[in-house]
Design an enzyme around this catalytic site. Structure first.
Site, PDB file in Angstrom:
ATOM      1  CB  ALA A 124      16.189 -31.318  74.546  1.00  0.00           C
ATOM      2  CG  HIS A 125      20.252 -30.809  70.629  1.00  0.00           C
ATOM      3  ND1 HIS A 125      21.594 -30.667  70.893  1.00  0.00           N
ATOM      4  CD2 HIS A 125      19.903 -32.028  71.120  1.00  0.00           C
ATOM      5  CE1 HIS A 125      22.035 -31.740  71.518  1.00  0.00           C
ATOM      6  NE2 HIS A 125      21.023 -32.591  71.661  1.00  0.00           N
ATOM      7  N   GLY A 144      13.188 -46.067  82.202  1.00  0.00           N
ATOM      8  CA  GLY A 144      11.761 -46.335  82.188  1.00  0.00           C
ATOM      9  C   GLY A 144      10.949 -45.296  81.448  1.00  0.00           C
ATOM     10  CG  HIS A 175      15.055 -41.585  77.424  1.00  0.00           C
ATOM     11  ND1 HIS A 175      15.037 -41.027  78.676  1.00  0.00           N
ATOM     12  CD2 HIS A 175      15.449 -40.615  76.566  1.00  0.00           C
ATOM     13  CE1 HIS A 175      15.419 -39.761  78.589  1.00  0.00           C
ATOM     14  NE2 HIS A 175      15.670 -39.484  77.327  1.00  0.00           N
ATOM     15  CG  ASP A 184      20.790 -37.922  77.214  1.00  0.00           C
ATOM     16  OD1 ASP A 184      21.640 -37.020  77.110  1.00  0.00           O
ATOM     17  OD2 ASP A 184      19.733 -37.932  76.547  1.00  0.00           O
ATOM     18  CB  ALA A 244      14.929 -31.833  77.939  1.00  0.00           C
ATOM     19  N   GLY A 245      16.915 -34.941  77.877  1.00  0.00           N
ATOM     20  CA  GLY A 245      17.846 -35.679  78.709  1.00  0.00           C
ATOM     21  C   GLY A 245      17.101 -36.458  79.778  1.00  0.00           C
TER      22      GLY A 245
END
Length: 415
Positions: free
Chosen positions: A168-169, A277, A279, A302, A337-338
């Site tokens: 997500a960058h 749960g 990632h 994160d 995204a995080g």
């Protein structure tokens, strides 16, 4: 185990569209403590580096843990609760509807306090990829908060990462890790840079790792497309952290083991894990604990703005994020995204679902990240002389009390 034993330390924005309107608003600063020290938390199961002491006592004297209490010290009964050290989060982008990458000082303080409500008493504020001038300016603002003691330091995640593993960058803002530009961000942080995540296989990567090591800044391997051999070289150059292991890097292969094998096998590396749960599959979590050992794992959140706040639309740097059912994904492309994780949830999941020993989970949430940051002389364990950073949990590992430097953020005695 001994009963009634003392343990102690002495001495002293705007809200995103679609977010839950009923979300609890965190005050900028916690209210004063309900009890002045010295006093005794009695009847708690105390998790120490040496093991668990059932029906123990923790003595709080001012803003520290003390070894003994005066005979006339007030006793606060906390029977049936766990007493664990305050959680330390190495990698956190925001919470409570506020981002650490954007927004005002008050916004950032709201995000910090949101995580304190969930037991995180020490937090490193993470940025996301942006243009160099904007990141340097942000580093100046965050460094002031670090100087005030609101955060423990700054973590730059991007822009020195691989476009192949950008997550997500914003790809348009990525760049190779030129040591001169890495140095620009470190200097902008005014001595408060804690960590920089790099794709160390990129041009300038190894020299940047050496630069960071020379300046006492953690070099973290992450958002990388490195091979096993390239990762080994980065570790030899001074890298000591794996940014959210397994995520944003090549998978483990039997002929091409990639960075995961190199990071797990080297005792110099601390591996970050996001235990939400989403990632990680539970088997991946167990793999990391078995091969790295509990002493080399650091649970991180994160977290982004939605942590402790709610579903809705948010911005992560320049990218739009949709949070649905607590999972954050980019609107365009759908990449994770995080997270919306808080460390108390990571604790509860690790013990109740993953079956990890409480002592190992406490190490991953407190002692290991404190040691990595060089703060283990003050935080990370419930030992005499250390800060009175204490989390009280019930039998289901739900937060009932949070004490930070002797001040109740969540007061268990007024509910």
């Amino acid at each position: 185990m001994p009963a009634q034993q003392d343990f102690s330390a002495s001495g002293p924005s705007s809200l995103p569209e679609g977010a839950r309107s009923a979300a609890r608003q965190a005050p900028t600063h916690p209210r004063p403590p309900s009890t002045a020290g010295p006093y005794v938390l009695e009847g708690v199961d105390v998790v120490l580096p040496t093991g668990i002491v059932e029906n123990g006592r923790v003595v709080v004297d001012g803003n520290r843990i003390a070894e003994h209490a005066p005979a006339d010290a007030p006793v606060l009964p906390a029977h049936g609760l766990w007493a664990v050290p305050g959680f330390v989060d190495l990698h956190n982008h925001g919470g409570g509807g506020a981002s650490f990458t954007s927004g005002t000082v008050e916004d950032v303080l709201r995000g910090i306090h949101t995580h304190r409500l969930h037991g995180t008493t020490t937090l490193v504020a993470s940025t996301v990829t942006g243009d160099m001038d904007s990141l340097a300016h942000r580093a100046g603002l965050l460094s002031e908060l670090a100087e005030q003691g609101d955060i423990a330091g700054i973590h730059f995640e991007g822009p020195f990462i691989s476009p192949c593993r950008k997550g997500a960058h914003s790809e348009a803002l990525l760049r190779d890790p030129d040591p001169a530009e890495v140095r620009k961000l470190v200097d902008a942080a005014r001595g408060r840079a804690s960590m920089v995540t790099l794709a160390t296989e990129l041009p300038g990567g190894l020299d940047s790792v050496r630069l960071l090591a020379e300046h006492g800044v953690l070099a973290a391997i992450g958002h990388t497309d490195a091979t096993y051999e390239q990762t080994v070289r980065a570790i030899e150059a001074g890298a000591t952290v794996a940014t959210h292991l397994f995520n944003a890097m090549p998978p483990l292969g039997h002929r091409d083991p990639g960075p995961i094998a190199a990071l797990l096998e080297d005792e110099r590396i601390t591996v970050e894990l996001i235990n939400d749960g989403t990632h990680l599959h539970p088997a991946a979590l167990q793999l990391a604990f078995r091969h790295a050992g509990a002493e080399r794992v650091a649970f991180i959140t994160d977290a982004m703005d939605a942590a402790g706040f709610g579903d809705g639309r948010y911005m992560l740097g320049p990218l739009e994020v949709e949070v649905a059912d607590g999972v954050a994904r980019l609107v365009e492309g759908g990449s994770i995204a995080g997270s919306t994780l808080t460390q108390d949830r990571a604790f509860r999941r690790a013990v109740t679902l993953d079956g990890l020993p409480v002592e190992s989970v406490v190490a991953a949430l407190s002692a290991n990240p404190a040691r990595l940051l060089g703060l283990d002389d003050r935080i990370g364990s419930l030992e005499p002389g250390k800060d009175a950073d204490i989390v009280l949990l019930d039998v289901e590992f739900t937060v009932k009390g949070v004490l930070r430097k002797g001040t109740w953020v969540v007061d268990p005695f007024t509910n």
